[in-house]
Design a protein around this motif. Structure first.
Motif, PDB file in Angstrom:
ATOM      1  N   PRO A  92      42.735  18.064  51.306  1.00 19.83           N
ATOM      2  CA  PRO A  92      42.916  19.128  50.337  1.00 19.83           C
ATOM      3  C   PRO A  92      42.561  18.870  48.883  1.00 19.83           C
ATOM      4  N   ALA A  93      42.465  17.786  48.444  1.00 15.50           N
ATOM      5  CA  ALA A  93      41.748  17.445  46.953  1.00 15.50           C
ATOM      6  C   ALA A  93      40.600  17.860  47.003  1.00 15.50           C
ATOM      7  N   GLN A  94      39.653  17.596  48.048  1.00 15.97           N
ATOM      8  CA  GLN A  94      38.203  17.807  47.864  1.00 15.97           C
ATOM      9  C   GLN A  94      37.947  19.707  48.137  1.00 15.97           C
ATOM     10  N   ILE A  95      38.953  20.091  48.921  1.00 16.38           N
ATOM     11  CA  ILE A  95      38.945  21.722  49.070  1.00 16.38           C
ATOM     12  C   ILE A  95      39.337  22.130  47.512  1.00 16.38           C
ATOM     13  N   THR A  96      40.485  21.868  47.073  1.00 18.98           N
ATOM     14  CA  THR A  96      40.999  22.364  45.655  1.00 18.98           C
ATOM     15  C   THR A  96      40.150  22.147  44.364  1.00 18.98           C
ATOM     16  N   ALA A  97      39.277  20.893  44.728  1.00 21.69           N
ATOM     17  CA  ALA A  97      38.027  20.892  43.536  1.00 21.69           C
ATOM     18  C   ALA A  97      36.926  21.911  43.564  1.00 21.69           C
ATOM     19  N   MET A  98      36.961  22.808  44.312  1.00 16.61           N
ATOM     20  CA  MET A  98      35.814  23.655  44.337  1.00 16.61           C
ATOM     21  C   MET A  98      36.277  25.139  44.365  1.00 16.61           C
ATOM     22  N   HIS A  99      35.597  26.013  43.951  1.00 16.17           N
ATOM     23  CA  HIS A  99      36.027  27.390  43.965  1.00 16.17           C
ATOM     24  C   HIS A  99      36.271  27.815  45.580  1.00 16.17           C
ATOM     25  N   ALA A 104      42.596  34.981  58.464  1.00 13.72           N
ATOM     26  CA  ALA A 104      41.565  35.729  57.930  1.00 13.72           C
ATOM     27  C   ALA A 104      42.281  36.469  56.455  1.00 13.72           C
ATOM     28  N   LEU A 105      43.724  36.752  56.570  1.00  9.30           N
ATOM     29  CA  LEU A 105      44.112  37.272  55.385  1.00  9.30           C
ATOM     30  C   LEU A 105      44.158  36.193  54.112  1.00  9.30           C
ATOM     31  N   GLY A 106      44.576  35.012  54.652  1.00  6.59           N
ATOM     32  CA  GLY A 106      44.516  33.775  53.612  1.00  6.59           C
ATOM     33  C   GLY A 106      42.980  33.788  52.842  1.00  6.59           C
ATOM     34  N   CYS A 107      42.250  33.626  53.844  1.00  3.13           N
ATOM     35  CA  CYS A 107      40.616  33.292  53.650  1.00  3.13           C
ATOM     36  C   CYS A 107      40.118  34.491  52.492  1.00  3.13           C
ATOM     37  N   ALA A 108      40.773  35.746  52.735  1.00  3.81           N
ATOM     38  CA  ALA A 108      40.263  36.686  51.736  1.00  3.81           C
ATOM     39  C   ALA A 108      40.862  36.402  50.607  1.00  3.81           C
ATOM     40  N   VAL A 109      42.128  36.090  50.359  1.00  2.73           N
ATOM     41  CA  VAL A 109      42.710  35.655  49.264  1.00  2.73           C
ATOM     42  C   VAL A 109      41.952  34.396  48.475  1.00  2.73           C
ATOM     43  N   MET A 110      41.473  33.565  49.320  1.00  6.85           N
ATOM     44  CA  MET A 110      40.886  32.364  49.130  1.00  6.85           C
ATOM     45  C   MET A 110      39.455  32.580  48.327  1.00  6.85           C
ATOM     46  N   THR A 111      38.984  33.615  48.556  1.00  4.38           N
ATOM     47  CA  THR A 111      37.853  33.799  47.957  1.00  4.38           C
ATOM     48  C   THR A 111      37.869  34.331  46.357  1.00  4.38           C
ATOM     49  N   TRP A 138      45.141  26.609  44.535  1.00  6.85           N
ATOM     50  CA  TRP A 138      45.160  26.682  45.771  1.00  6.85           C
ATOM     51  C   TRP A 138      46.280  27.733  46.028  1.00  6.85           C
ATOM     52  N   TYR A 139      46.325  28.434  47.458  1.00  5.06           N
ATOM     53  CA  TYR A 139      47.288  29.345  47.833  1.00  5.06           C
ATOM     54  C   TYR A 139      48.134  29.025  49.139  1.00  5.06           C
ATOM     55  N   THR A 140      49.091  29.794  49.310  1.00  4.86           N
ATOM     56  CA  THR A 140      49.941  29.727  50.357  1.00  4.86           C
ATOM     57  C   THR A 140      50.592  30.961  50.751  1.00  4.86           C
ATOM     58  N   THR A 141      50.710  31.430  51.850  1.00  5.34           N
ATOM     59  CA  THR A 141      51.098  32.439  52.355  1.00  5.34           C
ATOM     60  C   THR A 141      52.625  32.820  52.014  1.00  5.34           C
ATOM     61  N   LEU A 142      52.999  33.783  51.290  1.00  7.98           N
ATOM     62  CA  LEU A 142      54.595  34.104  51.153  1.00  7.98           C
ATOM     63  C   LEU A 142      54.936  35.044  51.988  1.00  7.98           C
ATOM     64  N   GLU A 143      54.327  35.786  52.619  1.00  7.92           N
ATOM     65  CA  GLU A 143      54.839  36.667  53.686  1.00  7.92           C
ATOM     66  C   GLU A 143      53.477  37.433  54.212  1.00  7.92           C
ATOM     67  N   TYR A 144      53.546  37.809  55.450  1.00 11.06           N
ATOM     68  CA  TYR A 144      52.687  38.330  56.223  1.00 11.06           C
ATOM     69  C   TYR A 144      53.117  39.378  57.270  1.00 11.06           C
ATOM     70  N   LYS A 145      52.663  40.586  57.686  1.00 12.85           N
ATOM     71  CA  LYS A 145      53.162  41.392  58.542  1.00 12.85           C
ATOM     72  C   LYS A 145      51.848  41.663  59.537  1.00 12.85           C
ATOM     73  N   MET A 181      48.697  29.106  43.036  1.00 10.32           N
ATOM     74  CA  MET A 181      49.160  27.931  42.106  1.00 10.32           C
ATOM     75  C   MET A 181      48.453  26.842  41.878  1.00 10.32           C
ATOM     76  N   ASP A 182      48.683  25.997  40.796  1.00 11.98           N
ATOM     77  CA  ASP A 182      47.915  25.053  40.440  1.00 11.98           C
ATOM     78  C   ASP A 182      47.808  23.813  41.730  1.00 11.98           C
ATOM     79  N   ALA A 183      46.750  23.265  41.695  1.00 10.31           N
ATOM     80  CA  ALA A 183      46.691  22.331  42.780  1.00 10.31           C
ATOM     81  C   ALA A 183      47.511  21.163  42.385  1.00 10.31           C
TER      82      ALA A 183
END
Length: 155
Positions: A10-17, A80-87, A94-101, A153-155
């Protein structure tokens, strides 16, 4: 023989866009997340605000009645939805899902290759919103749709 792609922490992932990480997955520079291996999906495209994930439901994805389990559709769409946000998530966040339908529109025949295309609709300081469609690759039929709100949110 080449070394396998590394699985990042996770630290390596959040170190990049987020888009850079996703493009690294598409290019095979990084190993796919373990969930991707477990449910059998591959990230095939990552562009600003849009991603595509491909998968084929197998026998391990069936419900007791022999149909593809709705949770499998949901897991593919949520990914897929989370990855779209991650772009749109910058380094240090970083991000986390609040809700999905998820709306299932038809039964998915076993062995049908599908593609979930997700599009970012909003990315602000604290939230991201995206929607997605799960279609058969060969037939173009819509099997499910989905939407999400994610917390950024902040990592």
């Amino acid at each position: 023989m080449t070394d396998p792609a590394p699985r990042l922490t996770p630290a390596q992932i959040t170190a990049m866009h987020g888009l850079d990480y996703l493009r690294g997955l598409v290019a095979g520079r990084f190993a796919m997340p373990t969930l991707a291996e477990a449910i059998g999906y591959t990230l095939v495209r990552a562009d600003p605000g849009e991603v595509a994930i491909r998968a084929t439901a197998g026998p391990s994805h069936l419900n007791p009645m022999g149909g593809v389990h709705g949770g499998w559709y949901g897991a593919i769409l949520d990914s897929a939805l989370g990855c779209a946000v991650m772009t749109a998530v910058p380094a240090g966040r970083w991000y986390t899902t609040l809700e999905y339908k998820v709306n299932l529109t038809r039964a998915l025949p076993l062995g049908t290759e599908v593609e979930a295309t997700a599009t970012l609709r909003h990315a602000g300081r604290t939230t991201g919103v995206a929607d997605a469609v799960l279609r058969g690759v060969a037939c173009g039929r819509v099997y499910a749709t989905g939407s999400t709100t994610c917390l950024i949110m902040d990592a």
